[in-house]
Motif scaffolding. Sequence first.
Motif, PDB file in Angstrom:
ATOM      1  N   ALA B  71     -14.420  -0.672   2.516  1.00  0.00           N
ATOM      2  CA  ALA B  71     -13.822  -1.426   3.630  1.00  0.00           C
ATOM      3  C   ALA B  71     -12.535  -0.751   4.080  1.00  0.00           C
ATOM      4  CB  ALA B  71     -13.559  -2.868   3.201  1.00  0.00           C
ATOM      5  N   ALA B  72     -11.730  -0.289   3.110  1.00  0.00           N
ATOM      6  CA  ALA B  72     -10.467   0.381   3.437  1.00  0.00           C
ATOM      7  C   ALA B  72     -10.721   1.673   4.203  1.00  0.00           C
ATOM      8  CB  ALA B  72      -9.680   0.668   2.153  1.00  0.00           C
ATOM      9  N   MET B  73     -11.732   2.421   3.773  1.00  0.00           N
ATOM     10  CA  MET B  73     -12.045   3.680   4.448  1.00  0.00           C
ATOM     11  C   MET B  73     -12.532   3.423   5.875  1.00  0.00           C
ATOM     12  SD  MET B  73     -13.695   5.936   1.366  1.00  0.00           S
ATOM     13  CE  MET B  73     -13.758   7.457   2.274  1.00  0.00           C
ATOM     14  N   MET B  78     -11.403   3.490  11.580  1.00  0.00           N
ATOM     15  CA  MET B  78     -11.496   2.784  12.863  1.00  0.00           C
ATOM     16  C   MET B  78     -10.113   2.589  13.491  1.00  0.00           C
ATOM     17  SD  MET B  78     -14.648   2.335  13.483  1.00  0.00           S
ATOM     18  CE  MET B  78     -15.230   3.723  12.573  1.00  0.00           C
ATOM     19  N   PHE B  79      -9.097   2.417  12.624  1.00  0.00           N
ATOM     20  CA  PHE B  79      -7.738   2.231  13.154  1.00  0.00           C
ATOM     21  C   PHE B  79      -7.294   3.486  13.898  1.00  0.00           C
ATOM     22  CE2 PHE B  79      -3.150   1.784  13.212  1.00  0.00           C
ATOM     23  CZ  PHE B  79      -2.986   0.438  13.483  1.00  0.00           C
ATOM     24  N   LEU B  97      -8.663  -6.019   6.819  1.00  0.00           N
ATOM     25  CA  LEU B  97      -8.472  -7.357   6.248  1.00  0.00           C
ATOM     26  C   LEU B  97      -9.200  -7.476   4.903  1.00  0.00           C
ATOM     27  CD1 LEU B  97      -7.232 -10.132   6.743  1.00  0.00           C
ATOM     28  CD2 LEU B  97      -9.356 -10.817   7.848  1.00  0.00           C
ATOM     29  N   LEU B  98     -10.444  -6.990   4.866  1.00  0.00           N
ATOM     30  CA  LEU B  98     -11.209  -7.017   3.608  1.00  0.00           C
ATOM     31  C   LEU B  98     -10.506  -6.192   2.534  1.00  0.00           C
ATOM     32  CD1 LEU B  98     -14.899  -6.614   4.821  1.00  0.00           C
ATOM     33  CD2 LEU B  98     -13.933  -8.562   3.587  1.00  0.00           C
ATOM     34  N   ALA B  99     -10.044  -4.998   2.934  1.00  0.00           N
ATOM     35  CA  ALA B  99      -9.368  -4.117   1.985  1.00  0.00           C
ATOM     36  C   ALA B  99      -8.093  -4.768   1.450  1.00  0.00           C
ATOM     37  CB  ALA B  99      -9.045  -2.789   2.651  1.00  0.00           C
ATOM     38  N   LEU B 230      -6.539   5.471   0.206  1.00  0.00           N
ATOM     39  CA  LEU B 230      -6.516   4.373  -0.772  1.00  0.00           C
ATOM     40  C   LEU B 230      -7.946   3.919  -1.104  1.00  0.00           C
ATOM     41  CD1 LEU B 230      -4.183   2.556  -2.097  1.00  0.00           C
ATOM     42  CD2 LEU B 230      -5.021   0.800  -0.560  1.00  0.00           C
ATOM     43  N   GLY B 231      -8.772   3.823  -0.069  1.00  0.00           N
ATOM     44  CA  GLY B 231     -10.163   3.427  -0.283  1.00  0.00           C
ATOM     45  C   GLY B 231     -10.891   4.437  -1.142  1.00  0.00           C
TER      46      GLY B 231
END
Lengths: 107, 247
Positions: B71-73, B78-79, B97-99, B230-231
């Motif tokens: 989710a973080a990746m 996407m950001f 948000l999930l991350a 981080l992901g």
Amino acid sequence: VNPSTSDLGRMAEPALLILISLTAGPRHGYAIMTDVEQMTGEALGPGTLYAALSRLESRGLIEAMPPVERRRPYRLTALGEAAVEEQLHALEKVARVGLKRLRAGAE
Amino acid sequence: MNRLVRLYPAAWRDRYGDEFSALLEDIRLSPFDMIDILFAAVDAHLHPQPAETAANLQRDTHMTRKHYGWAAMLGGTMFIGTWLVDVLYPLAAVGLLLALAGLSAVPGRRRTGRAWLGFLLPAAGVAVSLVGVVLIAALADSPLIGSVRPYHVLALGVLGLLAGSVVFALDTLPSDSPGRKPAAAILIGAIAAFAGMAPQVYAWTPTPSVPLLAATYGGSVLYGIGWIWLGYTAIRQPPVLVDAQAT
């Protein structure tokens, strides 16, 4: 008796045998069973083996390694090494005293 | 063989079932062994060992962390992509948000005020920003109230996300889990992007200056990279099979 194995109750003896077996290096369940049988002349039941293994693992005396074809080897931790050494020294002392008394009684 | 293993509790089977089945396949079972297994299975029900539950918990934690890592990746990628194709923003928001939910709460199952703030603040930001996205889709850039436009709502949410990410990063930095360097990248990126965006959005400066634009874009890219990093770190962290030192 080392405090970390003193509460093993009826599993204390199988646990000690497993610890002794693992002093030679990492082994999986079947290898431990055959090694214990060679050491003592008595087989360790599979149920007893895993009951003791789970207790030793929970107490941090042994640790699991990645499985190899579903067979997971176990190895001694530093805590396990210290525990088995302490227990063997205690048994050695008891054996020495016992043998000394036997010899004294025979004379 | 499987019938014998099924006598054991589920937690025991999850931890030892596979290797125990393999062992039973290796030996010729005697009646003594059958009785031994029956007694041991009863014993496992009566005396569950911490290693069984600890191993399960850690495996679950690892799986959960892996999902949050993905989710973080996704969120980070996407950001960054949002600056090129703005319709990617909802994906970035949901991913981040999930991350934030997973990676802030998972390490040590901490429940400190800062850990909660590091989740709730950006979560509120994401919610507000998504409202802004819906308003933009519905009203384009028509004023809502006075000079407030849907774009301002979206920007307010993004700024909340960035500010909350700063709290998250500060909470994550002291711990190795999931990673100090990625957390530092998120921290610096979020501060730079916030500092660059806020004056432009609310027209505190008459025209966007080069330093502000550089801070916005550079910070956003660093922020995204921090999340991807981080992901990736969270996914790569190996599961610890046993952490039980119960005495």
